[in-house]
Design a protein around this motif. Sequence first.
Motif, mmCIF file in Angstrom:
data_model
loop_
_atom_site.group_PDB
_atom_site.id
_atom_site.type_symbol
_atom_site.label_atom_id
_atom_site.label_comp_id
_atom_site.label_asym_id
_atom_site.label_seq_id
_atom_site.Cartn_x
_atom_site.Cartn_y
_atom_site.Cartn_z
ATOM 1 N N TRP A 140 52.661 41.726 39.735
ATOM 2 C CA TRP A 140 52.117 41.927 41.078
ATOM 3 C C TRP A 140 53.201 42.525 41.962
ATOM 4 N N GLN A 141 52.899 43.664 42.533
ATOM 5 C CA GLN A 141 53.801 44.380 43.437
ATOM 6 C C GLN A 141 55.193 44.561 42.822
ATOM 7 N N GLY A 142 55.199 44.996 41.551
ATOM 8 C CA GLY A 142 56.436 45.322 40.870
ATOM 9 C C GLY A 142 57.220 44.144 40.326
ATOM 10 N N GLN A 143 56.709 42.948 40.436
ATOM 11 C CA GLN A 143 57.412 41.754 39.972
ATOM 12 C C GLN A 143 56.551 41.010 38.958
ATOM 13 N N ILE A 144 57.208 40.284 38.066
ATOM 14 C CA ILE A 144 56.506 39.389 37.153
ATOM 15 C C ILE A 144 56.359 38.042 37.862
ATOM 16 N N GLU A 145 55.123 37.586 37.987
ATOM 17 C CA GLU A 145 54.826 36.308 38.640
ATOM 18 C C GLU A 145 54.451 35.289 37.575
ATOM 19 N N ASN A 146 54.733 34.031 37.850
ATOM 20 C CA ASN A 146 54.422 32.927 36.953
ATOM 21 C C ASN A 146 53.907 31.799 37.836
ATOM 22 N N GLU A 147 52.583 31.631 37.873
ATOM 23 C CA GLU A 147 51.971 30.739 38.853
ATOM 24 C C GLU A 147 50.971 29.783 38.217
ATOM 25 N N SER A 148 50.855 28.611 38.812
ATOM 26 C CA SER A 148 49.752 27.708 38.495
ATOM 27 C C SER A 148 48.534 28.211 39.256
ATOM 28 N N GLU A 149 47.399 28.278 38.577
ATOM 29 C CA GLU A 149 46.165 28.721 39.204
ATOM 30 C C GLU A 149 45.023 27.871 38.682
ATOM 31 N N TRP A 150 43.840 28.120 39.232
ATOM 32 C CA TRP A 150 42.608 27.464 38.806
ATOM 33 C C TRP A 150 41.651 28.554 38.384
ATOM 34 N N GLN A 151 41.061 28.403 37.206
ATOM 35 C CA GLN A 151 40.121 29.409 36.707
ATOM 36 C C GLN A 151 38.706 28.856 36.753
ATOM 37 N N LEU A 152 37.800 29.678 37.276
ATOM 38 C CA LEU A 152 36.384 29.362 37.291
ATOM 39 C C LEU A 152 35.715 30.123 36.159
ATOM 40 N N ALA A 153 34.899 29.435 35.371
ATOM 41 C CA ALA A 153 34.035 30.056 34.369
ATOM 42 C C ALA A 153 32.621 29.885 34.923
ATOM 43 N N ILE A 154 32.085 30.981 35.458
ATOM 44 C CA ILE A 154 30.821 30.966 36.186
ATOM 45 C C ILE A 154 29.701 31.422 35.257
ATOM 46 N N LYS A 155 28.753 30.537 34.975
ATOM 47 C CA LYS A 155 27.620 30.883 34.123
ATOM 48 C C LYS A 155 26.510 31.422 35.004
ATOM 49 N N THR A 156 26.058 32.654 34.707
ATOM 50 C CA THR A 156 25.133 33.321 35.615
ATOM 51 C C THR A 156 24.241 34.320 34.897
ATOM 52 N N ASP A 157 23.298 34.844 35.644
ATOM 53 C CA ASP A 157 22.468 35.963 35.223
ATOM 54 C C ASP A 157 23.186 37.217 35.724
ATOM 55 N N LEU A 158 23.605 38.075 34.833
ATOM 56 C CA LEU A 158 24.418 39.236 35.213
ATOM 57 C C LEU A 158 23.651 40.254 36.055
ATOM 58 N N LYS A 159 22.333 40.111 36.173
ATOM 59 C CA LYS A 159 21.588 40.971 37.096
ATOM 60 C C LYS A 159 22.045 40.727 38.534
ATOM 61 N N GLN A 160 22.666 39.589 38.775
ATOM 62 C CA GLN A 160 23.151 39.221 40.106
ATOM 63 C C GLN A 160 24.637 39.513 40.291
ATOM 64 N N PHE A 161 25.251 40.242 39.355
ATOM 65 C CA PHE A 161 26.705 40.419 39.399
ATOM 66 C C PHE A 161 27.183 41.014 40.720
ATOM 67 N N GLU A 162 26.519 42.024 41.240
ATOM 68 C CA GLU A 162 26.973 42.662 42.482
ATOM 69 C C GLU A 162 26.970 41.670 43.639
ATOM 70 N N GLN A 163 25.933 40.859 43.755
ATOM 71 C CA GLN A 163 25.868 39.849 44.815
ATOM 72 C C GLN A 163 26.939 38.783 44.612
ATOM 73 N N LEU A 164 27.108 38.352 43.369
ATOM 74 C CA LEU A 164 28.111 37.339 43.044
ATOM 75 C C LEU A 164 29.507 37.863 43.368
ATOM 76 N N SER A 165 29.804 39.080 42.963
ATOM 77 C CA SER A 165 31.104 39.687 43.226
ATOM 78 C C SER A 165 31.356 39.812 44.725
ATOM 79 N N ALA A 166 30.355 40.237 45.478
ATOM 80 C CA ALA A 166 30.499 40.379 46.933
ATOM 81 C C ALA A 166 30.774 39.029 47.585
#
Length: 112
Positions: free
Chosen positions: A48-74
């Motif tokens: 990120w921005q020319g540097q190697i980052e090493n961070e704790s994060e939280w990942q979401l695994a979102i189960k969905t109907d991909l017909k709604q991807f644009e709305q979900l992404s927005a």
Amino acid sequence: MTERLTGFGVVLVTTASETEAEHLAIALLNDRLAACVSIYAIRSIYRWQGQIENESEWQLAIKTDLKQFEQLSAKIQELHTYAVPEIIALPVVAGSQTYLDWLASHTGGVSE
């Protein structure tokens, strides 16, 4: 395999905090953009921005109907604190019919 199977997916999103992950999950569920969101503590190493980052994060695994991807992404972009949030959709190519029926009944504004 029926055509309907290809319409579902898992969308991966990472956040900086568990609180943000929960906030996103609840917003997506309230708007019926997701049927289920699993949240995992992870470690991400990335450039990120020319540097190697090493961070704790939280990942979401979102189960969905991909017909709604644009709305979900927005919605994710509207609420997310990152300048460039990860929003990656992975298609479900097969799954148990009972689970897929449940997923379909909880997304897309279909009432229970």
